[in-house]
Design a protein around this motif. Structure first.
Motif, PDB file in Angstrom:
ATOM      1  N   ASP A 141      52.080  51.188  46.266  1.00  0.00           N
ATOM      2  CA  ASP A 141      53.196  51.159  47.212  1.00  0.00           C
ATOM      3  C   ASP A 141      53.516  49.737  47.664  1.00  0.00           C
ATOM      4  O   ASP A 141      54.235  49.535  48.640  1.00  0.00           O
ATOM      5  N   LYS A 142      52.934  48.746  46.953  1.00  0.00           N
ATOM      6  CA  LYS A 142      53.180  47.321  47.172  1.00  0.00           C
ATOM      7  C   LYS A 142      52.513  46.789  48.439  1.00  0.00           C
ATOM      8  O   LYS A 142      52.859  45.687  48.904  1.00  0.00           O
ATOM      9  N   THR A 143      51.572  47.524  48.988  1.00  0.00           N
ATOM     10  CA  THR A 143      50.762  46.996  50.082  1.00  0.00           C
ATOM     11  C   THR A 143      49.804  45.957  49.538  1.00  0.00           C
ATOM     12  O   THR A 143      49.085  46.213  48.569  1.00  0.00           O
ATOM     13  N   ILE A 144      49.791  44.774  50.127  1.00  0.00           N
ATOM     14  CA  ILE A 144      48.912  43.704  49.663  1.00  0.00           C
ATOM     15  C   ILE A 144      47.502  43.960  50.177  1.00  0.00           C
ATOM     16  O   ILE A 144      47.273  44.094  51.381  1.00  0.00           O
ATOM     17  N   LEU A 145      46.548  44.033  49.253  1.00  0.00           N
ATOM     18  CA  LEU A 145      45.158  44.319  49.597  1.00  0.00           C
ATOM     19  C   LEU A 145      44.312  43.053  49.691  1.00  0.00           C
ATOM     20  O   LEU A 145      43.368  43.004  50.482  1.00  0.00           O
ATOM     21  N   PHE A 146      44.637  42.053  48.883  1.00  0.00           N
ATOM     22  CA  PHE A 146      43.838  40.834  48.883  1.00  0.00           C
ATOM     23  C   PHE A 146      44.650  39.698  48.285  1.00  0.00           C
ATOM     24  O   PHE A 146      45.516  39.916  47.433  1.00  0.00           O
ATOM     25  N   SER A 147      44.366  38.491  48.743  1.00  0.00           N
ATOM     26  CA  SER A 147      45.006  37.300  48.201  1.00  0.00           C
ATOM     27  C   SER A 147      44.013  36.154  48.197  1.00  0.00           C
ATOM     28  O   SER A 147      43.259  35.981  49.156  1.00  0.00           O
ATOM     29  N   THR A 148      44.012  35.385  47.145  1.00  0.00           N
ATOM     30  CA  THR A 148      43.145  34.218  47.087  1.00  0.00           C
ATOM     31  C   THR A 148      43.783  33.060  47.842  1.00  0.00           C
ATOM     32  O   THR A 148      44.938  33.129  48.268  1.00  0.00           O
ATOM     33  N   LYS A 158      42.632  33.388  33.950  1.00  0.00           N
ATOM     34  CA  LYS A 158      41.213  33.598  33.674  1.00  0.00           C
ATOM     35  C   LYS A 158      40.323  32.739  34.568  1.00  0.00           C
ATOM     36  O   LYS A 158      39.199  33.134  34.892  1.00  0.00           O
ATOM     37  N   THR A 159      40.820  31.580  34.952  1.00  0.00           N
ATOM     38  CA  THR A 159      40.050  30.715  35.845  1.00  0.00           C
ATOM     39  C   THR A 159      40.156  31.173  37.286  1.00  0.00           C
ATOM     40  O   THR A 159      39.152  31.258  38.009  1.00  0.00           O
ATOM     41  N   ILE A 160      41.362  31.510  37.716  1.00  0.00           N
ATOM     42  CA  ILE A 160      41.578  31.892  39.112  1.00  0.00           C
ATOM     43  C   ILE A 160      40.846  33.184  39.449  1.00  0.00           C
ATOM     44  O   ILE A 160      40.320  33.349  40.551  1.00  0.00           O
ATOM     45  N   VAL A 161      40.769  34.125  38.482  1.00  0.00           N
ATOM     46  CA  VAL A 161      40.159  35.417  38.777  1.00  0.00           C
ATOM     47  C   VAL A 161      38.673  35.271  39.093  1.00  0.00           C
ATOM     48  O   VAL A 161      38.085  36.118  39.764  1.00  0.00           O
ATOM     49  N   ARG A 162      38.056  34.196  38.630  1.00  0.00           N
ATOM     50  CA  ARG A 162      36.645  33.965  38.925  1.00  0.00           C
ATOM     51  C   ARG A 162      36.428  33.592  40.390  1.00  0.00           C
ATOM     52  O   ARG A 162      35.294  33.606  40.864  1.00  0.00           O
ATOM     53  N   PHE A 163      37.492  33.225  41.084  1.00  0.00           N
ATOM     54  CA  PHE A 163      37.408  32.882  42.502  1.00  0.00           C
ATOM     55  C   PHE A 163      38.016  33.973  43.382  1.00  0.00           C
ATOM     56  O   PHE A 163      38.178  33.770  44.585  1.00  0.00           O
ATOM     57  N   ASP A 164      38.379  35.099  42.779  1.00  0.00           N
ATOM     58  CA  ASP A 164      38.971  36.213  43.516  1.00  0.00           C
ATOM     59  C   ASP A 164      37.855  37.071  44.096  1.00  0.00           C
ATOM     60  O   ASP A 164      37.077  37.686  43.362  1.00  0.00           O
ATOM     61  N   GLY A 165      37.765  37.128  45.423  1.00  0.00           N
ATOM     62  CA  GLY A 165      36.674  37.846  46.074  1.00  0.00           C
ATOM     63  C   GLY A 165      36.656  39.325  45.775  1.00  0.00           C
ATOM     64  O   GLY A 165      35.582  39.910  45.569  1.00  0.00           O
ATOM     65  N   MET A 166      37.828  39.964  45.717  1.00  0.00           N
ATOM     66  CA  MET A 166      37.875  41.405  45.467  1.00  0.00           C
ATOM     67  C   MET A 166      37.493  41.724  44.029  1.00  0.00           C
ATOM     68  O   MET A 166      36.715  42.640  43.765  1.00  0.00           O
ATOM     69  N   VAL A 167      38.030  40.961  43.077  1.00  0.00           N
ATOM     70  CA  VAL A 167      37.718  41.208  41.666  1.00  0.00           C
ATOM     71  C   VAL A 167      36.242  40.968  41.400  1.00  0.00           C
ATOM     72  O   VAL A 167      35.578  41.757  40.713  1.00  0.00           O
ATOM     73  N   GLN A 168      35.708  39.902  41.951  1.00  0.00           N
ATOM     74  CA  GLN A 168      34.299  39.597  41.718  1.00  0.00           C
ATOM     75  C   GLN A 168      33.386  40.644  42.351  1.00  0.00           C
ATOM     76  O   GLN A 168      32.326  40.977  41.806  1.00  0.00           O
ATOM     77  N   ALA A 169      33.801  41.178  43.505  1.00  0.00           N
ATOM     78  CA  ALA A 169      32.994  42.232  44.137  1.00  0.00           C
ATOM     79  C   ALA A 169      32.952  43.486  43.279  1.00  0.00           C
ATOM     80  O   ALA A 169      31.905  44.151  43.172  1.00  0.00           O
ATOM     81  N   ILE A 170      34.071  43.822  42.631  1.00  0.00           N
ATOM     82  CA  ILE A 170      34.100  44.986  41.744  1.00  0.00           C
ATOM     83  C   ILE A 170      33.354  44.684  40.448  1.00  0.00           C
ATOM     84  O   ILE A 170      32.582  45.503  39.947  1.00  0.00           O
ATOM     85  N   HIS A 171      33.561  43.481  39.914  1.00  0.00           N
ATOM     86  CA  HIS A 171      32.961  43.116  38.623  1.00  0.00           C
ATOM     87  C   HIS A 171      31.434  43.016  38.712  1.00  0.00           C
ATOM     88  O   HIS A 171      30.717  43.468  37.807  1.00  0.00           O
ATOM     89  N   GLN A 172      30.936  42.458  39.797  1.00  0.00           N
ATOM     90  CA  GLN A 172      29.501  42.248  39.942  1.00  0.00           C
ATOM     91  C   GLN A 172      28.792  43.406  40.639  1.00  0.00           C
ATOM     92  O   GLN A 172      27.577  43.349  40.824  1.00  0.00           O
ATOM     93  N   GLY A 173      29.541  44.424  41.009  1.00  0.00           N
ATOM     94  CA  GLY A 173      28.917  45.607  41.584  1.00  0.00           C
ATOM     95  C   GLY A 173      28.689  45.554  43.070  1.00  0.00           C
ATOM     96  O   GLY A 173      27.680  46.062  43.563  1.00  0.00           O
ATOM     97  N   GLY A 174      29.624  44.938  43.805  1.00  0.00           N
ATOM     98  CA  GLY A 174      29.460  44.872  45.250  1.00  0.00           C
ATOM     99  C   GLY A 174      30.095  46.038  45.983  1.00  0.00           C
ATOM    100  O   GLY A 174      29.620  46.460  47.038  1.00  0.00           O
ATOM    101  N   ILE A 175      31.189  46.567  45.447  1.00  0.00           N
ATOM    102  CA  ILE A 175      31.903  47.678  46.079  1.00  0.00           C
ATOM    103  C   ILE A 175      32.293  48.697  45.015  1.00  0.00           C
ATOM    104  O   ILE A 175      32.381  48.370  43.832  1.00  0.00           O
ATOM    105  N   TYR A 176      32.507  49.918  45.453  1.00  0.00           N
ATOM    106  CA  TYR A 176      32.975  51.038  44.621  1.00  0.00           C
ATOM    107  C   TYR A 176      31.983  51.425  43.522  1.00  0.00           C
ATOM    108  O   TYR A 176      32.359  52.076  42.548  1.00  0.00           O
TER     109      TYR A 176
END
Length: 267
Positions: A141-148, A158-176
């Protein structure tokens, strides 16, 4: 509501300064801030509207934007963690054929005309002018959930996503990690999967938490899947378009001197 927050952030706005002059109404200063955000005009143009000097408008603008981000930013931009917030986001994507999806991501570039000369090579990427890049995660619904924070315009996704807190939390197993959803296999059987994911374009890493279409579809099913994921992922592109139309300061070249000021404006 904004005026009430502003009076709370500036409790001494009604007190006379040492020179004995009556201070400018804070409502006029707030209108000047909203005018700059909405139109991207100069502070000198705001002076012609509220009769407050351009320098006073400039100082109040940056001070107010900083206070807004610090006090109200986490209220509006937050990673869904409660069961109700997660369900509202996931259900929208599931209804569009992507169960287990928690958002779509992409990067947007904001032009920085007043970039210092010694940094221009860092910020002048694929465009012929310096830009600051932000990666944003949005719900359907276009609600912004996170921004770097802002990154060099020369950095790719590919470089910026490594500094994205939400993506890294999902990728490394921090949430969900304990979140489950069901998928249909080719034979029609249902298999249960664990962990949510995000949808993106083909410029990202081939991580499980980042799903994109096929760059070279091998058949009609692959082609249909790529077309469908591309259409659903347009919500983040539409979000950028809405932001730049509603707040034209993001569409026109920004002439602020310091990057932190542009970060606050974008947030």
């Amino acid at each position: 509501m904004l005026l009430e927050y502003t009076k709370e952030w500036y409790p001494n706005w009604e007190k006379n300064p040492k020179n004995g002059r009556t201070p400018h109404p804070i409502s006029l200063k707030l209108l000047g801030v909203l005018r700059v955000l909405a139109k991207g005009c100069s502070f000198d143009a705001v002076y012609e509207l509220n009769n407050i000097s351009a320098e006073a408008n400039r100082v109040f603008f940056h001070s107010w934007v900083h206070k807004f981000v610090a006090n109200l930013g986490p209220t509006f931009i937050k990673i869904p963690k409660t069961a109700a917030d997660v369900a509202s986001v996931v259900n929208d994507f599931a209804a569009n054929g992507f169960p287990g999806c928690i958002g779509s991501i992409d990067c947007v570039h904001i032009r920085w005309d007043n970039c210092p000369a010694m940094w221009r090579n860092l910020y002048k990427g694929k465009n012929s002018y310096p830009t600051i890049s932000y990666e944003v995660t949005v719900a359907h619904d276009k609600t912004i959930l996170f921004s770097t924070v802002g990154h060099y315009g020369t950095r790719n996704d590919k470089t910026i996503v490594r500094f994205d807190g939400m993506v890294q939390a999902i990728h490394q197993g921090g949430i969900y990690d304990d979140m489950t959803f069901e998928l249909y296999q080719c034979d029609g059987t249902i298999v249960e999967q664990t962990g949510y994911y995000l949808i993106c374009d083909g410029g990202y890493h081939q991580w499980r938490c980042l799903q994109c279409g096929f760059s070279q579809p091998l058949g009609e099913s692959d082609s249909n899947y790529s077309s469908h994921i591309g259409s659903v992922r347009k919500d983040v592109e539409c979000c950028f378009g809405i932001l730049k139309i509603r707040f034209r300061i993001l569409r026109s070249p920004i002439i602020f001197k310091y990057k932190v000021q542009i970060d606050n404006v974008f947030k």
